[in-house]
Design an enzyme around this catalytic site. Structure first.
Site, PDB file in Angstrom:
ATOM      1  N   TYR A   1     -13.872  -2.702  10.916  1.00 20.11           N
ATOM      2  CA  TYR A   1     -12.460  -2.287  10.910  1.00 20.11           C
ATOM      3  C   TYR A   1     -11.822  -2.610  12.261  1.00 20.11           C
ATOM      4  O   TYR A   1     -10.711  -3.149  12.323  1.00 20.11           O
ATOM      5  CB  TYR A   1     -12.369  -0.798  10.612  1.00 20.11           C
ATOM      6  CG  TYR A   1     -10.959  -0.245  10.672  1.00 20.11           C
ATOM      7  CD1 TYR A   1     -10.079  -0.454   9.621  1.00 20.11           C
ATOM      8  CD2 TYR A   1     -10.514   0.494  11.773  1.00 20.11           C
ATOM      9  CE1 TYR A   1      -8.785   0.052   9.667  1.00 20.11           C
ATOM     10  CE2 TYR A   1      -9.230   1.003  11.816  1.00 20.11           C
ATOM     11  CZ  TYR A   1      -8.368   0.779  10.771  1.00 20.11           C
ATOM     12  OH  TYR A   1      -7.089   1.275  10.820  1.00 20.11           O
TER      13      TYR A   1
ATOM     14  N   GLY B   1      -0.919   7.522   1.789  1.00 19.77           N
ATOM     15  CA  GLY B   1      -0.987   7.437   3.244  1.00 19.77           C
ATOM     16  C   GLY B   1       0.314   7.037   3.918  1.00 19.77           C
ATOM     17  O   GLY B   1       1.409   7.431   3.506  1.00 19.77           O
TER      18      GLY B   1
ATOM     19  N   GLY C   1       0.811  -1.220   0.000  1.00 20.70           N
ATOM     20  CA  GLY C   1       0.000   0.000   0.000  1.00 20.70           C
ATOM     21  C   GLY C   1       0.835   1.256   0.000  1.00 20.70           C
ATOM     22  O   GLY C   1       0.519   2.232   0.702  1.00 20.70           O
TER      23      GLY C   1
END
Length: 291
Positions: free
Chosen positions: A150, A13, A9
């Site tokens: 989450y 971020g 990823g």
């Protein structure tokens, strides 16, 4: 010796910041993302210009993970550090998340982690060295409303990392957790919403509470003086620069003042684990063996 770190990823971020921070500090970096030649071409080219090797990996696909790790190893060599950062957030009343919703978020946040770990462990075990870092969350230690699925994935990641810690230390492989708090990244723009709108509507006047809560959270992230997400990348760097025998199992990174509270929970958890393992005469499993 220069170490090689693979970060999932890395297109945005924390992953993007960690990739850049490690590359700027002498590490060989492999940044993974989906579709680096298409929708993520701009950031992929930016990373490549900084001598970061970019590899196409979809953490939800077994073949993609296997091929990506094979490509990365061929181009750069053995992977010394795996940083599982790829993940997705969720928002909504927990009841309104269908089983398919849960499967989707677990496939990314939990099963994706297991896929990557299984892909790199054979080479780490062969070399009798390696570091696994899971970018978890302070929500792996408590929960907040409307982030239920989450929250569940981060609790699962904490359990996985703890188990790998005691199963792999004898092979010279270290399993660690980094627990970020709330930061202003693009996390909020990619939230998975619950599918069952009828269930959400059944909460009546409170049906929109999740969206209202998140709007307030995002406002806080954008406010003057909000903590910088670079703190997380710096914490990862500091962790890797620390002598392995002195590294904490959990590193909490929160700019809102919750660090001391979470660290108290972590300390109690660690002490309990040590006592339990000592009672079962397995305390040696916490000791990282050097080869």
């Amino acid at each position: 010796m220069t170490q090689t770190a693979l970060i999932t990823g890395s297109n945005s971020g924390f992953g993007y910041l960690i990739a850049n921070t490690l590359a700027n500090n002498g590490y060989k970096v492999i940044g993974t993302m989906r579709d680096p030649s298409g929708r993520n071409a701009s950031v992929a080219n930016e990373l490549i210009a900084k001598d970061i090797v970019v590899v196409d990996i979809d953490v939800t696909d077994d073949e993609s993970v296997a091929n990506g790790i094979a490509q990365a190893t061929k181009e750069v060599g053995p992977i010394d550090i795996l940083i599982n950062n790829a993940g997705v957030g969720t928002l909504g009343w927990q009841e309104s998340f269908t089983i398919e919703d849960f499967k989707k978020v677990f496939d990314i946040n939990v099963f994706g982690v297991q896929r990557l770990i299984r892909a790199v462990l054979p080479q780490m075990k062969q070399r009798r060295s390696g570091t696994l870092i899971q970018i978890s969350s302070i929500l792996g230690k408590f929960v907040l409303p409307f982030l239920g699925s989450y929250n569940a994935t981060k609790h699962a990641i904490e359990g996985m990392a703890k188990n790998y810690r005691v199963e792999l230390a004898q092979f010279g492989i270290q399993s660690l957790i980094v627990q970020p708090g709330g930061f202003g990244t693009d996390f909020g723009s990619n939230l998975l919403r619950a599918s069952d709108k009828e269930v959400a509507a059944s909460y009546g006047e409170y049906a929109d509470a999740p969206e209202q809560m998140w709007a307030g959270t995002e406002k806080g992230h954008e406010s003057e003086g909000a903590p910088s997400p670079q703190l997380v990348a710096d914490a990862v760097l500091n962790l890797l620069k620390t002598e392995p025998s002195s590294r904490p199992f959990r590193t909490t990174v929160d700019g809102t003042g919750l660090n001391p509270t979470i660290e108290k929970i972590n300390q109690v958890t660690e002490e309990a684990m040590q006592e339990i393992y000592s009672a079962y005469e397995m305390g040696n499993l916490f000791q990282l063996k050097k080869y």
